[in-house]
Design an enzyme around this catalytic site. Sequence first.
Site, PDB file in Angstrom:
ATOM      1  N   ASP A   1       4.098  74.974 150.942  1.00 40.77           N
ATOM      2  CA  ASP A   1       3.699  75.630 149.790  1.00 40.77           C
ATOM      3  C   ASP A   1       4.014  74.990 148.479  1.00 40.77           C
ATOM      4  O   ASP A   1       3.318  74.903 147.596  1.00 40.77           O
ATOM      5  CB  ASP A   1       3.982  77.221 149.579  1.00 40.77           C
TER       6      ASP A   1
ATOM      7  N   ASN B   1       1.570  82.980 143.638  1.00 41.60           N
ATOM      8  CA  ASN B   1       0.713  82.652 142.595  1.00 41.60           C
ATOM      9  C   ASN B   1       0.572  81.034 142.337  1.00 41.60           C
ATOM     10  O   ASN B   1      -0.257  80.647 141.536  1.00 41.60           O
ATOM     11  CB  ASN B   1       1.309  83.045 141.217  1.00 41.60           C
ATOM     12  N   ARG B   2       1.244  80.197 143.029  1.00 42.11           N
ATOM     13  CA  ARG B   2       1.336  78.943 143.018  1.00 42.11           C
ATOM     14  C   ARG B   2       0.026  78.375 143.204  1.00 42.11           C
ATOM     15  O   ARG B   2      -0.417  77.444 142.611  1.00 42.11           O
ATOM     16  CB  ARG B   2       2.296  78.330 144.090  1.00 42.11           C
ATOM     17  N   GLY B   3      -0.659  78.951 144.024  1.00 35.66           N
ATOM     18  CA  GLY B   3      -2.122  78.390 144.498  1.00 35.66           C
ATOM     19  C   GLY B   3      -2.995  78.447 143.272  1.00 35.66           C
ATOM     20  O   GLY B   3      -3.778  77.373 143.028  1.00 35.66           O
TER      21      GLY B   3
END
Length: 312
Positions: free
Chosen positions: A158, A247-249
């Site tokens: 991720d 929320n990184r995506g």
Amino acid sequence: MIQILPYSLIVGQESLKLALELAYIAPRIGGVLISGQRGTGKSTAVRAFAQMMFDRLPVTLPINATEDRVVGGWELSKLMLGKLEPKIGLLEEANKGLLYVDEVNLLDDHIVNIILDVTSTGVLVVQREGQSEEKAVSFTLVGTMNPEEGGLRPQLLDRFGLMVSVEAETKTKNRIAILQTVIDFDEALSEHSEKSPSSYIRAAISKNRKYQAALEDAKENFYNVELTKEVVESCTTLAQEFKAEGNRGDYMIALAARAYAAREKAEVVSKQHVKAVARLALQHRRPEMKQGHQEAWSEVDDERVEKILSGD
């Protein structure tokens, strides 16, 4: 003398080249993970890109690298004489360049975490003899892995901003083009000298300079490209629909889309820009990847992205 195939001559692997370019334009992307079998041109593309953008080859981190070798330690020859002389690590050597981690999936998780921390923060913390020193360090991170030799833990997957799956070219026409390019370069190299480069190599160098200038302009103009509320909402919707955790995506889709728009000299990020980078930002964030499966992104996934962005 040039020994590396110029970036402008590389045939195919458009997704890989795009990911490298986007990571350069938007350093906050935090690195590119390239997954593919040996002999698919991963290393060639990375070295060519580094040579073009930084005028030097990437700093390569070996699989057996120790923490001292990565972050910095003491000069061993001086230490044997009772003298303390600092020795910079590989991360500092890569400053303002490209750090290349081949077979990152075989590297110790602790070392990978250190590298990813420095990539995301831009700060290298070196501790020697109880003293802590912080250094500003920035580089483009590229890691490669062969999925047949095992994957990365979900937490590490991720943290790579973008991921590309590279496969061997299967179309005969494209394979011939790749082979012919290598043969032509080998022949041009044999007649090349520093004083009198061949016309073939001069043309490639000229194209490289145009690529470099365009990417530097895009990087400088990155924050001038507008991200509308509608596009921001599309980034979030895509991440949610593909079940990307956290929320990184969302953030990576937005960063990559903005970088792509800057690369295309657009003033505003469009849904087409989002569509073009969705695969790179979401492939490794799907539940299937986190469960250890290595399914490549498919045409069905592309169609799904199209449907989500169109609001159907």
